[in-house]
Write a protein that holds these residues in place. Structure first.
Motif, PDB file in Angstrom:
ATOM      1  N   PRO A 189      45.875  23.145  39.075  1.00 50.46           N
ATOM      2  CA  PRO A 189      45.276  24.455  39.346  1.00 50.46           C
ATOM      3  C   PRO A 189      43.867  24.553  38.774  1.00 50.46           C
ATOM      4  CG  PRO A 189      46.895  24.617  37.574  1.00 50.46           C
ATOM      5  CD  PRO A 189      47.016  23.241  38.143  1.00 50.46           C
ATOM      6  N   GLY A 190      43.056  25.408  39.409  1.00 52.08           N
ATOM      7  CA  GLY A 190      41.710  25.658  38.918  1.00 52.08           C
ATOM      8  C   GLY A 190      40.747  24.515  39.108  1.00 52.08           C
ATOM      9  N   THR A 191      41.037  23.593  40.029  1.00 49.83           N
ATOM     10  CA  THR A 191      40.130  22.464  40.272  1.00 49.83           C
ATOM     11  C   THR A 191      39.436  22.553  41.626  1.00 49.83           C
ATOM     12  OG1 THR A 191      41.980  21.139  41.123  1.00 49.83           O
ATOM     13  CG2 THR A 191      41.429  20.899  38.781  1.00 49.83           C
ATOM     14  N   LEU A 192      39.718  23.612  42.384  1.00 43.83           N
ATOM     15  CA  LEU A 192      38.990  23.902  43.623  1.00 43.83           C
ATOM     16  C   LEU A 192      38.713  25.390  43.610  1.00 43.83           C
ATOM     17  CD1 LEU A 192      37.885  23.168  46.446  1.00 43.83           C
ATOM     18  CD2 LEU A 192      40.174  23.642  47.349  1.00 43.83           C
ATOM     19  N   MET A 193      37.453  25.768  43.520  1.00 45.85           N
ATOM     20  CA  MET A 193      37.159  27.184  43.332  1.00 45.85           C
ATOM     21  C   MET A 193      35.874  27.598  44.022  1.00 45.85           C
ATOM     22  SD  MET A 193      35.911  27.300  39.344  1.00 45.85           S
ATOM     23  CE  MET A 193      37.499  26.730  38.768  1.00 45.85           C
ATOM     24  N   ARG A 194      35.735  28.885  44.139  1.00 41.00           N
ATOM     25  CA  ARG A 194      34.498  29.524  44.585  1.00 41.00           C
ATOM     26  C   ARG A 194      34.441  30.869  43.873  1.00 41.00           C
ATOM     27  NH1 ARG A 194      35.466  33.824  47.963  1.00 41.00           N
ATOM     28  NH2 ARG A 194      37.494  33.891  49.001  1.00 41.00           N
ATOM     29  N   THR A 195      33.327  31.569  44.007  1.00 41.09           N
ATOM     30  CA  THR A 195      33.316  32.938  43.505  1.00 41.09           C
ATOM     31  C   THR A 195      34.028  33.826  44.517  1.00 41.09           C
ATOM     32  OG1 THR A 195      31.250  33.629  44.556  1.00 41.09           O
ATOM     33  CG2 THR A 195      31.086  32.548  42.396  1.00 41.09           C
ATOM     34  N   ALA A 196      34.612  34.901  44.025  1.00 43.55           N
ATOM     35  CA  ALA A 196      35.316  35.835  44.905  1.00 43.55           C
ATOM     36  C   ALA A 196      34.361  36.807  45.574  1.00 43.55           C
ATOM     37  CB  ALA A 196      36.371  36.605  44.113  1.00 43.55           C
ATOM     38  N   GLY A 197      33.089  36.761  45.213  1.00 48.47           N
ATOM     39  CA  GLY A 197      32.108  37.668  45.790  1.00 48.47           C
ATOM     40  C   GLY A 197      31.462  37.105  47.032  1.00 48.47           C
ATOM     41  N   GLY A 198      30.556  37.891  47.597  1.00 45.47           N
ATOM     42  CA  GLY A 198      29.864  37.491  48.813  1.00 45.47           C
ATOM     43  C   GLY A 198      28.442  37.050  48.588  1.00 45.47           C
ATOM     44  N   GLY A 199      28.030  36.912  47.323  1.00 49.71           N
ATOM     45  CA  GLY A 199      26.666  36.494  47.031  1.00 49.71           C
ATOM     46  C   GLY A 199      26.516  34.995  47.172  1.00 49.71           C
ATOM     47  N   LEU A 200      25.826  34.544  48.216  1.00 48.89           N
ATOM     48  CA  LEU A 200      25.632  33.110  48.413  1.00 48.89           C
ATOM     49  C   LEU A 200      24.689  32.540  47.353  1.00 48.89           C
ATOM     50  CD1 LEU A 200      25.277  32.945  52.316  1.00 48.89           C
ATOM     51  CD2 LEU A 200      27.296  32.450  50.917  1.00 48.89           C
ATOM     52  N   GLY A 201      24.789  31.240  47.162  1.00 47.13           N
ATOM     53  CA  GLY A 201      23.936  30.571  46.192  1.00 47.13           C
ATOM     54  C   GLY A 201      24.543  30.469  44.811  1.00 47.13           C
ATOM     55  N   ALA A 202      25.867  30.580  44.714  1.00 42.18           N
ATOM     56  CA  ALA A 202      26.530  30.571  43.405  1.00 42.18           C
ATOM     57  C   ALA A 202      26.921  29.181  42.936  1.00 42.18           C
ATOM     58  CB  ALA A 202      27.781  31.449  43.458  1.00 42.18           C
ATOM     59  N   SER A 203      27.166  28.264  43.852  1.00 39.64           N
ATOM     60  CA  SER A 203      27.874  27.031  43.495  1.00 39.64           C
ATOM     61  C   SER A 203      27.084  26.103  42.584  1.00 39.64           C
ATOM     62  CB  SER A 203      28.293  26.283  44.761  1.00 39.64           C
ATOM     63  OG  SER A 203      27.178  26.000  45.590  1.00 39.64           O
ATOM     64  N   GLY A 204      25.758  26.076  42.694  1.00 40.51           N
ATOM     65  CA  GLY A 204      24.972  25.185  41.844  1.00 40.51           C
ATOM     66  C   GLY A 204      25.039  25.568  40.384  1.00 40.51           C
ATOM     67  N   GLY A 205      24.752  26.830  40.092  1.00 44.82           N
ATOM     68  CA  GLY A 205      24.843  27.291  38.709  1.00 44.82           C
ATOM     69  C   GLY A 205      26.258  27.192  38.167  1.00 44.82           C
ATOM     70  N   MET A 206      27.247  27.550  39.002  1.00 51.93           N
ATOM     71  CA  MET A 206      28.646  27.440  38.579  1.00 51.93           C
ATOM     72  C   MET A 206      28.978  25.997  38.208  1.00 51.93           C
ATOM     73  SD  MET A 206      30.481  30.388  38.780  1.00 51.93           S
ATOM     74  CE  MET A 206      32.163  29.931  39.189  1.00 51.93           C
TER      75      MET A 206
END
Length: 577
Positions: A431-448
């Motif tokens: 668990p917790g090894t495939l994720m995204r933010t639950a919001g709609g703001g694109l451009g999150a994955s790099g900083g995350m």
């Protein structure tokens, strides 16, 4: 002269850093400005004196800072500090704050305020042009819809009290971001240590995760014991330690189909009761349904739940109070930590004699195993065709990536149009090894991805981003931070030529409209961009992949580089928009 008067005085900024350290904040992800001069000075002063302060991670863009804090919190559960420049810095993190609130991730956003004195009346008075134009009527309004708490520090004497309040609220379920504004003159105020009270966590800390009222558990147990076709839908249970294991235990105990709809943080996808991502075809048969840590279990326009189905909801936020409208059915709402609530439910079911050896459970289990086999066969079929030159099949590509991932590697899924290919083709047993933010703001994955790598240096962290989302992510900033702080990540850019989600949305609303007839959807982006060259500018390895025959070899080489500490960006030409 009194003892208090004789005591050494230090600036409020010193006690702010001291308070953060006392609360266990290890990092401040920062984009510095003129309002931060007192903090910068006190960081240096504390360094000289050998006093501990949070480590500062400088981020060239605020989007990187806010999402790094989110990634770190996703791994550790602990909110960190983010420091940005007055109103303009706050505006730049607003989309990130939206993402963190929807993802239930804690962060302490701190921003300066333009100095309020103009003629040198106090230390820190206005001394440059921007101080006269960066004072809006209501700075907090820029992020107010996305915070659990906000406050402007009125005096340095309450800096520790204010920070403890902020920390307590952000760390209590449902976790989320808070906002703390810091006038520059207040940061320069001089105080003695005896005047600044500390607020220890054992007396002023966050609310502990809780279970449920036993009467509610008993009611739900009754329903499940009588159910003939129970299903469970989750999206973010991977965020709750232990929840994935409890879901598997419950499923085996009563013969329960498990689905992950609009996935945010995965449960195990390899359990024998996990049936994929589309629960819709079971709605007509389902007599009891469990919604566990999920915000959007289905799309009511396209899927209709049977009014007779008994839906029960287990969530730390059953009312979704930050959403003006949330109209999914729930005849029983149980608010609490989902792992703890499910543990209580399993114990109650066992007390009442539930067992995986019962005839009805054995029969359902056999059906579910067959259904899962059919689903897995379909997943494999979609990956069987590699595609053609310049248009690699994303299902094929991710099936080959999946063969190279370790169970503990972590994937950030911001593929949008191709998110389903990522989710279905990558084996994710943990668990917790495939994720995204639950919001709609694109451009999150790099900083995350950077924040996760900071928290989990042992894991390979993979950022999957579409070419449309790439532009939102300020990837120059991401790559710069990766280089400066030695945080190698594997960036995969899926290039289909534009915003496929925009095109598909238009077709859903106007399937026979003029946009469809003209094949013009205002979704095509600049052609033939060489994303790999951007990576090379920051010392990362950059590579372009367009031939499906080279997928396995290129992926093998890229993964090996990342595991050896080299940040790598792979530009993949996939099926066209």
């Amino acid at each position: 002269m009194s003892n208090a008067q004789a005591e050494l005085k230090r600036p409020c900024a010193n006690f702010l850093l001291e308070a953060l350290t006392e609360m266990g904040v290890q990092y401040i992800f920062s984009n510095m400005g003129t309002d931060h001069a007192p903090i910068i000075e006190e960081l240096a002063a504390r360094r000289k004196l050998g006093e501990k302060s949070p480590a500062v991670i400088l981020c060239p863009h605020e989007n990187t800072a806010i999402h790094m804090a989110g990634g770190y919190a996703a791994m550790t559960g602990q909110g960190q500090g983010v420091l940005v420049h007055v109103d303009v810095g706050t505006a730049n993190v607003a989309a990130g704050m939206h993402n963190l609130l929807r993802s239930r991730l804690p962060v302490l956003l701190m921003a300066g305020k333009a100095p309020f004195t103009t003629s040198g009346e106090l230390l820190g008075s206005r001394d440059t042009y921007v101080h006269f134009v960066q004072e809006p009527f209501d700075q907090g309004s820029l992020v107010r819809p996305y915070v659990k708490w906000e406050w402007t520090l009125p005096s340095g004497v309450v800096v520790k009290e204010s920070l403890r309040r902020a920390h307590t609220i952000m760390q209590s379920e449902p976790k989320g971001p808070v906002y703390f504004m810091l006038p520059r003159e207040v940061l320069t105020e001089q105080w003695s240590a005896s005047q600044i009270t500390s607020y220890p966590a054992d007396q002023f800390g966050a609310a502990a995760p809780s279970g449920a009222d036993p009467a509610l558990i008993e009611d739900l147990a009754d329903r499940l014991l009588a159910a003939k076709h129970p299903i469970l839908i989750t999206a973010a249970a991977g965020n709750c330690p232990g929840a994935s294991q409890q879901i598997e235990t419950l499923a085996a105990l009563i013969g329960l189909r498990v689905f992950e709809s609009s996935s945010v943080s995965n449960i195990s996808h390899e359990g024998e009761f996990f049936c994929g991502f589309q629960p819709d075809r079971h709605f007509e048969q389902a007599d009891v349904g469990l919604l566990v840590d999920v915000d959007v279990p289905w799309f009511p326009r396209d899927s209709k739940s049977d009014p007779a189905t008994f839906w029960a909801q287990i969530d730390v936020d059953v009312l979704k109070e930050s959403s003006p409208m949330w109209t999914f059915p729930s005849k029983l709402r149980i608010q609490g930590n989902s792992a703890r609530v499910l543990e209580q439910l399993i114990a109650e079911l066992r007390k009442r004699g539930a067992a995986d050896t019962q005839a009805a459970v054995v029969a359902r289990t056999a059906e579910i195993r067959l259904e899962r086999q059919e689903w897995k066969a379909n997943v494999a079929k979609r990956a069987s065709k590699p595609g053609k030159e310049g248009e690699i099949n994303p299902h094929y590509f991710f099936s080959k990536l999946g063969e190279l991932l370790a169970p503990s590697d972590i994937v950030l899924n911001e593929a949008v149009r191709n998110a389903a290919a990522v989710a279905t083709q990558l084996p994710r047993p943990l668990p917790g090894t495939l994720m995204r933010t639950a919001g709609g703001g694109l451009g999150a994955s790099g900083g995350m991805a950077l924040g996760i790598k900071l928290a989990r240096p042992d894991a390979m962290v993979v950022q999957v981003v579409g070419d449309g989302s790439y532009y939102f992510g300020n990837m120059d900033s991401v790559l710069a931070v990766s280089r400066q702080y030695k945080l190698p990540i594997f960036v995969i850019v899926l290039d289909n030529g534009g915003w496929s989600a925009v095109k598909e949305s238009t077709l859903r609303v106007y399937p026979d409209g003029q946009a469809a007839k003209q094949d013009e959807f205002a979704a095509t982006l600049a052609p033939e961009v060489e994303f790999s060259h951007v990576a090379q500018a920051y010392g990362a390895h950059g590579e372009k992949l367009s031939d499906p025959g080279n997928v396995e070899a290129v992926l093998q080489a890229c993964v090996e580089r990342v595991r050896n500490g080299v940040c790598t960006l792979l530009h993949v030409k996939i099926e066209r928009l």
